[in-house]
Write an enzyme that holds these catalytic residues in place. Structure first.
Site, PDB file in Angstrom:
ATOM      1  N   ASP A  38       0.843  -1.192   0.000  1.00  0.00           N
ATOM      2  CA  ASP A  38       0.000   0.000   0.000  1.00  0.00           C
ATOM      3  C   ASP A  38       0.883   1.248   0.000  1.00  0.00           C
ATOM      4  OD1 ASP A  38      -2.880   1.135   0.582  1.00  0.00           O
ATOM      5  OD2 ASP A  38      -1.478   2.238   1.855  1.00  0.00           O
ATOM      6  N   TYR A  81       3.266  10.018   0.810  1.00  0.00           N
ATOM      7  CA  TYR A  81       4.203   9.406   1.770  1.00  0.00           C
ATOM      8  C   TYR A  81       5.653   9.763   1.438  1.00  0.00           C
ATOM      9  CZ  TYR A  81       0.103   6.483   2.910  1.00  0.00           C
ATOM     10  OH  TYR A  81      -1.153   6.026   3.247  1.00  0.00           O
ATOM     11  N   LYS A 137      -2.350   6.292  -4.057  1.00  0.00           N
ATOM     12  CA  LYS A 137      -3.445   7.233  -3.770  1.00  0.00           C
ATOM     13  C   LYS A 137      -3.178   8.612  -4.375  1.00  0.00           C
ATOM     14  CE  LYS A 137      -3.766   4.759   0.578  1.00  0.00           C
ATOM     15  NZ  LYS A 137      -2.356   4.528   0.941  1.00  0.00           N
ATOM     16  N   HIS A 190      -7.258   9.952  -1.963  1.00  0.00           N
ATOM     17  CA  HIS A 190      -6.697   9.795  -0.605  1.00  0.00           C
ATOM     18  C   HIS A 190      -7.591  10.401   0.488  1.00  0.00           C
ATOM     19  CE1 HIS A 190      -2.526   9.218   1.430  1.00  0.00           C
ATOM     20  NE2 HIS A 190      -3.505   8.970   2.272  1.00  0.00           N
TER      21      HIS A 190
END
Ligand code: A2P
Length: 318
Positions: free
Chosen positions: A43, A48, A77, A110
């Site tokens: 994931d 990130y 996302k 997201h």
């Protein structure tokens, strides 16, 4: 490994590796080790800040013959600064380039929160867009176009309330197939789960271990430490396993996919082995009793002064 099947027959492993908070410099080794151990679901998300390193690890594993692309399930996302139909494909292409992939298995919106293009994370309300300026249905059209362009096999949402999900379902051409939300024993989300199940939308649980490594700015003063919860600890002792394994087994047993994050080889292995643990009905009852609707990632970071958002508008809860 347990999986969930989607309408086209594709199967997503219920247990995946989370990469939120996995720092550059350590995430690559973690992904590579996870694939070696047998993880097949990773994931990711552009926000990130580690997709290039995740991608290098995936490429290295494929090049070494440890896994084939088709055997992996890769989720990413769309960040909030790329809402809007026209912005989805460029953002997805950037993620694909970062990950070194030709397609994703699953691409999620997201958050249901549009922010201004070019802003990574808003520090003032001026950097947010109002929900009416970029309707979610408009962004969803871009997600649908990405499926048609062959850039992702499945699309879905994250941090969506039942209400926002239903607004999309009412008008979409391709249905959202997944809603990824925070879920653990302190926030069990029974109503959202029942609703998603009835609508044929699979739920993925994030922060299954309580995300105790999240940044201080995302933590309240009186944060519970889920991995130290005495009831979870007692159940773990009775099964001769770890608290993390109880938390993961609980999700899997409920048919919920989940993405515990670790960058530690021993803990990666431990989390994967949770597949083999079966909780008893009495254990499940004790865990059910822990729910007190406690959000850890509560979205207050969208609420700076002048923000069009309130927690009520975000979660559609009183
Ligand atoms: P680490 O990466 O050092 O293993 P979540 O998945 O809810 O976001 O939680 C991630 C946090 O839980 C990280 O701090 C991670 O640390 C830790 N963690 C992951 N697996 C385990 C485990 N089996 N036992 C204890 N802590 C774990």
């Amino acid at each position: 490994m347990r999986t969930v099947a989607f309408a086209n027959g594709d199967r997503m492993p219920l247990l995946g590796l989370g990469t939120w908070k996995s720092a550059p410099g350590e995430v690559g080794a973690a992904v590579r080790e996870a694939i070696r151990q047998g993880y097949r679901h990773i994931d990711c998300a552009s926000v990130y800040g580690n997709e290039p390193e995740v991608g290098e690890a995936i490429q290295a594993a494929i090049a070494a013959g440890e896994v084939r692309r088709e055997e992996l399930w890769i989720t990413s996302k769309l960040w909030c600064n790329a809402h809007g139909r026209e912005n989805v494909e460029p953002a997805l292409r950037r993620t694909l380039a970062d990950l070194g992939l030709a397609w994703l298995d699953l691409y999620l919106i997201h958050w249901p929160v549009p922010i201004k293009p070019g802003v990574a994370f808003p520090s003032s309300a001026e950097e947010l867009l109002s929900p009416g300026q970029v309707p979610l249905a408009n962004t969803w059209e871009g997600m649908e176009a990405a499926v048609e362009a062959g850039l992702t096999r499945h699309i879905g949402v994250s941090n969506f309330s039942t209400r926002k999900l239903h607004d999309l379902l009412a008008h979409c051409r391709f249905r959202p197939e997944v809603n990824q939300v925070e879920r653990h024993p302190l926030l069990q989300q029974p109503a959202l789960l029942a609703d998603c199940t009835a609508a044929g939308v699979h739920v993925t649980a994030y922060s299954p271990l309580g995300s105790n490594d999240r940044p201080a700015g995302l933590k309240g003063a009186d944060e519970p430490v889920l991995l130290q919860n005495p009831v979870i600890g007692a159940i773990a002792t009775e099964h001769g396993c770890s608290p993390a394994q109880v938390l993961i087994a609980w999700q899997l047993q409920g048919g919920i996919s989940t993405i515990p994050k670790s960058v530690n080889p021993a803990r990666l292995q431990e989390n994967l082995a949770a597949e083999d643990i079966t909780l008893r009905p009495a254990d499940l009852e004790r865990i059910t009793a822990l729910d007190h609707h406690r959000r850890l990632v509560d979205g207050t970071f969208w609420l700076m002064e002048g923000s069009p958002w309130t927690l009520q508008a975000l979660w559609d809860e009183p």
